[in-house]
Write a protein that holds these residues in place. Structure first.
Motif, PDB file in Angstrom:
ATOM      1  N   ASN A 243      31.710  19.177   1.648  1.00  0.00           N
ATOM      2  CA  ASN A 243      32.497  17.968   1.897  1.00  0.00           C
ATOM      3  C   ASN A 243      33.928  18.120   1.373  1.00  0.00           C
ATOM      4  O   ASN A 243      34.390  17.339   0.531  1.00  0.00           O
ATOM      5  CB  ASN A 243      31.835  16.750   1.237  1.00  0.00           C
ATOM      6  N   PRO A 244      34.665  19.116   1.888  1.00  0.00           N
ATOM      7  CA  PRO A 244      36.035  19.357   1.408  1.00  0.00           C
ATOM      8  C   PRO A 244      36.967  18.202   1.755  1.00  0.00           C
ATOM      9  O   PRO A 244      36.718  17.445   2.701  1.00  0.00           O
ATOM     10  CB  PRO A 244      36.443  20.630   2.142  1.00  0.00           C
ATOM     11  N   SER A 245      38.036  18.075   1.004  1.00  0.00           N
ATOM     12  CA  SER A 245      39.022  17.008   1.240  1.00  0.00           C
ATOM     13  C   SER A 245      39.733  17.246   2.564  1.00  0.00           C
ATOM     14  O   SER A 245      39.806  18.385   3.058  1.00  0.00           O
ATOM     15  CB  SER A 245      40.041  16.985   0.106  1.00  0.00           C
ATOM     16  N   GLN A 246      40.272  16.169   3.130  1.00  0.00           N
ATOM     17  CA  GLN A 246      41.040  16.304   4.365  1.00  0.00           C
ATOM     18  C   GLN A 246      42.276  17.162   4.129  1.00  0.00           C
ATOM     19  O   GLN A 246      42.705  17.929   5.007  1.00  0.00           O
ATOM     20  CB  GLN A 246      41.448  14.926   4.889  1.00  0.00           C
ATOM     21  N   GLU A 247      42.840  17.061   2.929  1.00  0.00           N
ATOM     22  CA  GLU A 247      44.019  17.881   2.598  1.00  0.00           C
ATOM     23  C   GLU A 247      43.684  19.368   2.692  1.00  0.00           C
ATOM     24  O   GLU A 247      44.460  20.160   3.252  1.00  0.00           O
ATOM     25  CB  GLU A 247      44.515  17.556   1.191  1.00  0.00           C
TER      26      GLU A 247
END
Length: 444
Positions: free
Chosen positions: A249-253
């Motif tokens: 679940n990586p950040s959108q950034e």
């Protein structure tokens, strides 16, 4: 995963595997239509699953060109039934690995020493195994290394393997065997290059150096003294393959940074270097939470002829394509339209191509593009499915598109697929591309 203690290397052995698989596939069809007689509601999904399982098991046992074709087919979403694409995708980095004795034998034959003599520590169990070779982790002077080892017999079986796999590929994709030879000639030339690890080593070092300035990219260092025609030693890169990365679940950034880095990487190669890392499957990238991405495996590099480059990227210029005469000339140069086509065929195929081009070049016409836009990709897949089922296309007597388009299209389809899975928002403007070409610092 169970290790493989031997690989069929002779033409007779490998052909025998294909004959056996062909009989299994034939048997699967008989079973399917027998079930269909008993129950008309039976769909082809079970048939596809049985065939995909049998074909993949054979290809993963053979390794080499046969498995590489499966890998290529798995990257083209919308081309294959789901059962095939899911099964063949395993060839990207999780094929059955070779056993230790075969690994040691490769070292002794090509470097004259065993792994224990060359490295301080060498893990005999492969970290990843794909179509042409597998990767082991090693250490030297306290530095972790990745050691890529080519499977035995791969280089010598390219031509014969492609002859054997061609009927399967054509049948799976659902195409007639028209003038497909130019595409298989292109595939053969690239696969022969991929088995030349000395060529790959030199390309890896050169392209890594040329692209080192692009933000958020990481390349390994390479060690020629620990490499041979069947072994490449490089720095170990930490990171996760795409599927595992997304599970964190990586950040959108982070997604956007990686997406931008990959977009810039490919535009710089295509537009500045006129050669490109033409194997953009997820197994060749390692992604990290900080938004950086490691890139390796320059075995498949497509050099782009100038005349093809000019015509191909004129397809992005909407003003040029408004001129029917100029558009027809470009389509002809790219072998999308043929001199033998009737006026009716020219009008028909020009309309089909124009709509597909409008869809696929959309990111190039905007300042930013959201590759997480599912509606956009659903429209592409729906249109590809529509084309796939068109009688005029399936019965066409000519293959449409230059041989050079095969790997360039594959590169962009692969890139789009990764960016779609990342749901990355990317700066795609022509200004950004020009900045990359001119070497100006690009600001994310």
């Amino acid at each position: 995963m169970k290790e493989q203690s031997n690989i069929p290397t002779t033409k007779v052995e490998r052909a025998g595997k294909f004959v056996t698989t062909g009989l299994k596939v034939g048997s699967n069809y008989i079973k399917h239509y027998t079930r269909k007689l008993m129950d008309p509601s039976v769909t082809k999904e079970a048939l596809h699953q049985d065939n995909a399982e049998d074909i993949y098991n054979t290809l993963s046992n053979l390794k080499g060109s046969a498995l590489k074709v499966a890998q290529m087919l798995s990257m083209d979403k919308g081309m294959l039934p789901k059962a095939y694409s899911e099964k063949f995708a395993m060839s990207q980095y999780s094929a059955p690995p070779l056993s230790g004795p075969l690994v040691v034998n490769t070292f002794m034959k090509t470097l004259g020493k065993s792994p224990s003599q060359l490295y301080d520590k060498f893990d005999m169990h492969a970290s990843n195994a794909a179509s042409i070779g597998q990767v082991h982790k090693a250490w030297k002077n306290d530095k972790p290394l990745a050691v890529k080892i080519q499977y035995p017999g791969v280089a010598n079986s390219v031509k014969s393997d492609l002859r054997l796999v061609k009927p399967f590929a054509i049948r799976i994709v659902g195409m007639n065997e028209v003038d497909m030879d130019k595409y298989f000639d292109e595939i053969e030339s690239k696969l022969l290059e991929e088995t030349d690890y000395k060529l790959e080593l030199s390309r890896s070092m050169a392209l890594s150096r040329e692209c080192a300035h692009i933000p958020h990219l990481r390349f390994p260092g390479y060690y020629p003294e620990l490499s041979s025609e069947r072994i490449i030693t490089m720095d170990w890169l930490d990171g996760l393959h795409l599927k595992e990365f997304l599970q964190t679940n990586p950040s959108q950034e982070a997604r956007d940074k990686i997406g931008q880095a990959l977009w810039d990487f490919y535009q710089f190669q295509v537009h500045k270097l006129r050669q490109v890392h033409a194997d953009p499957h997820p197994g060749n990238f390692l992604m990290r939470a900080d938004g950086t991405v490691g890139i390796f495996d320059f075995g498949c590099v497509k050099e782009i002829p100038e005349d093809f480059y000019v015509n191909y990227f004129l397809l992005v210029d909407k003003e040029v394509l408004k001129d029917d005469k100029r558009r027809y000339e470009i389509y002809t140069n790219l072998e999308m339209i043929h001199p033998t086509d009737t006026p009716k065929e020219i009008e028909f195929f020009s309309g089909l191509f124009q709509h597909m081009i409008d869809l696929l070049t959309l990111p190039f016409t905007l300042e930013n593009f959201d590759f997480g836009n599912e509606a956009y990709f659903n429209e592409i897949y729906a249109y590809m499915d529509e084309l796939y089922n068109m009688k005029e296309i399936r019965e066409s007597k000519v293959a449409r598109g230059s041989r050079h388009s095969l790997y360039i299209n594959r590169t962009y389809f692969g890139l789009y697929s990764i960016l779609s899975d990342l749901k990355a928002n990317v700066i795609t403007s022509q200004t950004r591309i020009q900045q990359m070409i001119s070497g100006q610092p690009a600001v994310n």
